[in-house]
Structures are given as C-alpha cells and as structure tokens.
Scaffold this motif. Structure first.
Motif, short mmCIF file in Angstrom:
data_model
loop_
_atom_site.label_atom_id
_atom_site.label_comp_id
_atom_site.label_asym_id
_atom_site.label_seq_id
_atom_site.Cartn_x
_atom_site.Cartn_y
_atom_site.Cartn_z
N GLU A 9 0.74 -1.27 -0.11
CA GLU A 9 0.12 0.02 0.02
C GLU A 9 0.78 1.13 0.00
O GLU A 9 1.88 1.26 0.48
CB GLU A 9 -0.95 -0.03 1.11
CG GLU A 9 -2.02 -1.07 1.24
CD GLU A 9 -2.72 -0.99 2.51
OE1 GLU A 9 -2.91 -0.18 3.22
OE2 GLU A 9 -3.53 -2.18 2.83
N PRO A 10 0.48 2.35 -0.56
CA PRO A 10 1.16 3.73 -0.58
C PRO A 10 1.18 3.91 0.85
O PRO A 10 0.44 3.85 1.46
CB PRO A 10 0.67 4.30 -1.40
CG PRO A 10 -1.00 3.85 -1.73
CD PRO A 10 -0.98 2.57 -1.31
N ASP A 11 2.39 4.85 1.12
CA ASP A 11 2.66 5.59 2.29
C ASP A 11 1.42 6.44 2.55
O ASP A 11 1.06 7.26 1.65
CB ASP A 11 3.95 6.23 2.28
CG ASP A 11 4.97 5.36 2.21
OD1 ASP A 11 5.04 3.96 2.85
OD2 ASP A 11 6.13 5.56 1.83
N GLU A 12 1.14 6.75 3.85
CA GLU A 12 0.19 7.70 4.19
C GLU A 12 0.95 9.03 4.13
O GLU A 12 2.19 9.16 4.35
CB GLU A 12 -0.16 7.55 5.60
CG GLU A 12 -0.99 5.99 5.85
CD GLU A 12 -1.57 6.19 7.18
OE1 GLU A 12 -1.38 7.37 8.13
OE2 GLU A 12 -1.76 5.03 7.64
N ALA A 13 -0.07 10.11 3.88
CA ALA A 13 0.68 11.59 3.76
C ALA A 13 1.14 11.95 5.23
O ALA A 13 0.65 11.61 6.30
CB ALA A 13 -0.33 12.40 3.47
N ASP A 14 1.81 12.69 4.92
CA ASP A 14 2.35 13.47 6.61
C ASP A 14 1.19 13.92 7.10
O ASP A 14 0.64 14.72 6.61
CB ASP A 14 3.58 14.35 6.49
CG ASP A 14 4.90 13.63 5.99
OD1 ASP A 14 4.84 12.41 6.05
OD2 ASP A 14 5.48 14.16 5.00
N SER A 15 1.41 13.98 8.48
CA SER A 15 0.06 14.48 9.46
C SER A 15 0.57 16.08 9.41
O SER A 15 1.66 16.61 9.31
CB SER A 15 -0.11 13.92 10.65
OG SER A 15 1.03 14.26 11.47
#
Length: 68
Positions: free
Chosen positions: A13-19
């Motif tokens: 899965e693609p990485d989550e965006a930075d918070s």
C-alpha cells in the motif's frame, strides 16, 4: 500474501501522507534553528566588526608606517 509471492512489495500500500501536526512541528523546529543561528550571528557581530577594523588599521598603518 508475503509467503507465497516473492514480489509482495509490488502490491504494498502507498505511504500515508504526513500529518499536519508533524509538518507544523518540523516548521517550528526549522524556525527555532534559524532564530538561534541569527541570534548567535548578531551576538558576535560587534566582535567581528572590531577585529576587522583592527586588522584593516594594522594592515594600512603597519609597524613601519609614518604617523601624521
């Protein structure tokens, strides 16, 4: 999925965006470092100017220079 497929990383899965919190923290740390650097630079500015002035005066009016 990982055991039977040697190319499982193709399906990761693609990485989550930075918070927003982490980005704000990174900006805050960057600003604090810039402020600390500027503070140190301004603190030592008179000393650097004094030494530059003494060096220039000594270079122009060296030990063998005639005084007016």
């Amino acid at each position: 999925m990982h055991d039977d497929n040697p190319l499982w990383y193709d399906y990761a899965e693609p990485d989550e965006a930075d918070s927003a919190v982490m980005l704000a923290l990174a900006v805050l740390v960057g600003l604090l470092l810039a402020a600390a650097t500027a503070t140190v630079w301004v603190y030592w500015l008179p000393d650097r100017l004094y030494h530059w002035l003494v060096d220039e005066t000594t270079r122009r009016n060296g030990p063998g220079a005639r005084r007016g």
